[in-house]
Motif scaffolding. Sequence first.
Motif, short mmCIF file in Angstrom:
data_model
loop_
_atom_site.label_atom_id
_atom_site.label_comp_id
_atom_site.label_asym_id
_atom_site.label_seq_id
_atom_site.Cartn_x
_atom_site.Cartn_y
_atom_site.Cartn_z
N HIS A 71 -8.91 -5.25 -0.45
CA HIS A 71 -8.77 -4.09 0.44
C HIS A 71 -9.92 -3.10 0.21
CE1 HIS A 71 -6.44 -1.53 3.14
NE2 HIS A 71 -6.95 -0.54 2.42
N TYR A 101 0.50 0.93 -0.68
CA TYR A 101 0.45 -0.48 -0.25
C TYR A 101 1.35 -0.67 0.97
CZ TYR A 101 1.16 -5.50 -0.32
OH TYR A 101 1.24 -6.81 0.04
N PRO A 102 0.98 -1.45 1.99
CA PRO A 102 -0.17 -2.35 2.08
C PRO A 102 -1.42 -1.72 2.68
CG PRO A 102 1.26 -2.77 3.93
CD PRO A 102 1.91 -1.68 3.10
N LYS A 103 -1.34 -0.50 3.18
CA LYS A 103 -2.52 0.13 3.80
C LYS A 103 -3.34 0.94 2.81
CE LYS A 103 -0.45 0.40 8.36
NZ LYS A 103 -0.06 1.25 9.48
N TYR A 104 -2.81 1.16 1.61
CA TYR A 104 -3.49 1.94 0.57
C TYR A 104 -3.95 3.29 1.12
CZ TYR A 104 -3.25 -2.33 -2.12
OH TYR A 104 -2.80 -3.44 -2.78
N GLU A 105 -3.00 4.03 1.65
CA GLU A 105 -3.28 5.29 2.33
C GLU A 105 -3.90 6.36 1.44
OE1 GLU A 105 0.70 5.25 3.21
OE2 GLU A 105 0.49 4.12 5.05
N ARG A 163 -12.70 -2.09 2.96
CA ARG A 163 -12.77 -0.70 3.39
C ARG A 163 -14.14 -0.10 3.11
NH1 ARG A 163 -8.11 3.65 2.04
NH2 ARG A 163 -7.57 3.55 4.20
#
Length: 101
Positions: free
Chosen positions: A71, A27-31, A75
């Motif tokens: 998200h 989180y926050p990009k949920y890599e 995505r």
Amino acid sequence: MLAVVGRGLVYNYENGTAPNMQTWLGYPKYERLPPRREAPGLVIIHLGTNDFYKHDAGAEFTDAYADLADHILSRYPHAKLVAMIGPMLDEQERSRASDAI
């Protein structure tokens, strides 16, 4: 499949000290989610048991769950999203988790 035993989205089982799933996913990009080019057709979110077992994760969980779902759908816009909760919680805990989900 991304799964880690004993971790909730925001609250781990018995308040374990390992990173919760929101942190583990990046989180926050949920890599840790697969890149767009590997978009799944179906995403199943099965979170909440650890968050609500003998605990009420409340609004923190609801907000984090909504953020994760948003998200995922942004995505992978063509993926179907299924939200689940397991049978391990007692009736009151399962009701709180289901309402939050």
